[in-house]
Design a protein around this motif. Structure first.
Motif, PDB file in Angstrom:
ATOM      1  N   LYS A 178       0.828  -1.210   0.000  1.00 42.17           N
ATOM      2  CA  LYS A 178       0.000   0.000   0.000  1.00 42.17           C
ATOM      3  C   LYS A 178       0.862   1.260   0.000  1.00 42.17           C
ATOM      4  CE  LYS A 178      -4.156  -1.950   2.030  1.00 42.17           C
ATOM      5  NZ  LYS A 178      -5.108  -1.910   3.145  1.00 42.17           N
ATOM      6  N   LEU A 179       1.965   1.237   0.740  1.00 41.01           N
ATOM      7  CA  LEU A 179       2.869   2.382   0.765  1.00 41.01           C
ATOM      8  C   LEU A 179       3.508   2.612  -0.603  1.00 41.01           C
ATOM      9  CD1 LEU A 179       4.278   4.634   2.330  1.00 41.01           C
ATOM     10  CD2 LEU A 179       6.012   2.964   2.992  1.00 41.01           C
ATOM     11  N   ILE A 180       3.947   1.548  -1.239  1.00 41.58           N
ATOM     12  CA  ILE A 180       4.549   1.659  -2.567  1.00 41.58           C
ATOM     13  C   ILE A 180       3.531   2.208  -3.563  1.00 41.58           C
ATOM     14  CG2 ILE A 180       5.507   0.345  -4.508  1.00 41.58           C
ATOM     15  CD1 ILE A 180       6.680  -1.583  -2.312  1.00 41.58           C
ATOM     16  N   ALA A 181       2.303   1.710  -3.509  1.00 39.79           N
ATOM     17  CA  ALA A 181       1.268   2.166  -4.434  1.00 39.79           C
ATOM     18  C   ALA A 181       0.940   3.642  -4.222  1.00 39.79           C
ATOM     19  CB  ALA A 181       0.008   1.319  -4.280  1.00 39.79           C
ATOM     20  N   ALA A 182       1.043   4.120  -2.976  1.00 39.73           N
ATOM     21  CA  ALA A 182       0.734   5.517  -2.662  1.00 39.73           C
ATOM     22  C   ALA A 182       1.908   6.461  -2.901  1.00 39.73           C
ATOM     23  CB  ALA A 182       0.289   5.632  -1.210  1.00 39.73           C
ATOM     24  N   ALA A 183       3.092   5.935  -3.152  1.00 40.90           N
ATOM     25  CA  ALA A 183       4.303   6.761  -3.247  1.00 40.90           C
ATOM     26  C   ALA A 183       4.203   7.913  -4.238  1.00 40.90           C
ATOM     27  CB  ALA A 183       5.517   5.885  -3.555  1.00 40.90           C
ATOM     28  N   PRO A 184       3.683   7.749  -5.441  1.00 42.96           N
ATOM     29  CA  PRO A 184       3.606   8.897  -6.355  1.00 42.96           C
ATOM     30  C   PRO A 184       2.775  10.049  -5.799  1.00 42.96           C
ATOM     31  CG  PRO A 184       3.316   6.866  -7.584  1.00 42.96           C
ATOM     32  CD  PRO A 184       3.267   6.508  -6.112  1.00 42.96           C
ATOM     33  N   GLU A 185       1.638   9.742  -5.173  1.00 52.16           N
ATOM     34  CA  GLU A 185       0.804  10.794  -4.587  1.00 52.16           C
ATOM     35  C   GLU A 185       1.476  11.416  -3.375  1.00 52.16           C
ATOM     36  OE1 GLU A 185      -0.361   7.722  -5.332  1.00 52.16           O
ATOM     37  OE2 GLU A 185      -1.920   8.076  -6.829  1.00 52.16           O
ATOM     38  N   LEU A 186       2.161  10.608  -2.582  1.00 52.48           N
ATOM     39  CA  LEU A 186       2.878  11.129  -1.419  1.00 52.48           C
ATOM     40  C   LEU A 186       3.984  12.083  -1.849  1.00 52.48           C
ATOM     41  CD1 LEU A 186       3.120   7.853   0.676  1.00 52.48           C
ATOM     42  CD2 LEU A 186       1.736   9.870   1.216  1.00 52.48           C
ATOM     43  N   LEU A 187       4.700  11.727  -2.915  1.00 49.92           N
ATOM     44  CA  LEU A 187       5.766  12.591  -3.412  1.00 49.92           C
ATOM     45  C   LEU A 187       5.197  13.910  -3.918  1.00 49.92           C
ATOM     46  CD1 LEU A 187       8.724  13.128  -4.131  1.00 49.92           C
ATOM     47  CD2 LEU A 187       8.329  11.902  -6.287  1.00 49.92           C
ATOM     48  N   LYS A 188       4.112  13.846  -4.658  1.00 52.70           N
ATOM     49  CA  LYS A 188       3.483  15.069  -5.178  1.00 52.70           C
ATOM     50  C   LYS A 188       3.041  15.983  -4.038  1.00 52.70           C
ATOM     51  CE  LYS A 188      -0.216  16.647  -8.199  1.00 52.70           C
ATOM     52  NZ  LYS A 188      -1.340  16.255  -9.070  1.00 52.70           N
ATOM     53  N   ALA A 189       2.409  15.396  -3.004  1.00 48.86           N
ATOM     54  CA  ALA A 189       1.972  16.184  -1.855  1.00 48.86           C
ATOM     55  C   ALA A 189       3.159  16.793  -1.117  1.00 48.86           C
ATOM     56  CB  ALA A 189       1.150  15.311  -0.908  1.00 48.86           C
ATOM     57  N   LEU A 190       4.230  16.035  -0.980  1.00 49.92           N
ATOM     58  CA  LEU A 190       5.415  16.518  -0.281  1.00 49.92           C
ATOM     59  C   LEU A 190       6.059  17.686  -1.032  1.00 49.92           C
ATOM     60  CD1 LEU A 190       7.236  16.142   2.147  1.00 49.92           C
ATOM     61  CD2 LEU A 190       8.518  14.439   0.840  1.00 49.92           C
ATOM     62  N   ILE A 191       6.092  17.600  -2.342  1.00 49.57           N
ATOM     63  CA  ILE A 191       6.636  18.706  -3.142  1.00 49.57           C
ATOM     64  C   ILE A 191       5.812  19.972  -2.915  1.00 49.57           C
ATOM     65  CG2 ILE A 191       6.958  19.545  -5.501  1.00 49.57           C
ATOM     66  CD1 ILE A 191       7.787  16.611  -6.211  1.00 49.57           C
ATOM     67  N   GLU A 192       4.481  19.835  -2.903  1.00 48.81           N
ATOM     68  CA  GLU A 192       3.621  20.992  -2.660  1.00 48.81           C
ATOM     69  C   GLU A 192       3.826  21.554  -1.253  1.00 48.81           C
ATOM     70  OE1 GLU A 192       1.755  22.645  -4.887  1.00 48.81           O
ATOM     71  OE2 GLU A 192       2.538  21.235  -6.376  1.00 48.81           O
ATOM     72  N   LEU A 193       3.953  20.671  -0.258  1.00 48.74           N
ATOM     73  CA  LEU A 193       4.187  21.126   1.114  1.00 48.74           C
ATOM     74  C   LEU A 193       5.534  21.825   1.254  1.00 48.74           C
ATOM     75  CD1 LEU A 193       2.744  18.097   3.077  1.00 48.74           C
ATOM     76  CD2 LEU A 193       1.839  20.432   3.051  1.00 48.74           C
TER      77      LEU A 193
END
Length: 86
Positions: A47-62
C-alpha cells in the motif's frame, strides 16, 4: 528534478501466491511484487509503494508552502524528495 519512474496511477491488488506475496499494478502489463515477513507487513508495504507517487506530489507541494516559513519542515521535505528523486 523530475520523477523518472513509471508515471501514472499505481493500484494495490490483493494477488496472493503460496508465499503470501501481494501485488501493486500500474497497468495490465506492469506488476510490482511486495514481500514482507508477515501478510500484514506485506500488505502495508504494498500500500505504501502504491501511494508513493501521490505522497511525493503532496510533499513537493508542502515543501513549496514551507519555504521561508518553517525551515525545519522545508529541510525534512527537501531531504525526502531528494531521496526519492536522486
Amino acid at each position: 528534478m523530475e520523477f523518472k519512474g513509471t508515471k501514472g496511477d499505481w493500484k494495490f491488488n490483493e494477488k496472493e501466491t503460496s508465499k503470501g506475496i501481494r501485488c501493486i499494478s500500474h497497468s495490465p502489463n506492469i506488476d510490482l511484487w511486495s514481500i514482507g515477513s508477515t501478510i500484514q507487513e506485506t500488505r502495508a508495504n504494498a500500500k505504501l509503494i502504491a501511494a508513493a507517487p501521490e505522497l511525493l506530489k503532496a510533499l513537493i507541494e508542502l515543501k513549496i508552502m514551507a519555504e521561508g516559513n518553517n525551515q525545519y519542515a522545508f529541510e525534512l521535505a527537501e531531504e525526502a524528495i531528494n531521496k526519492a528523486l536522486k
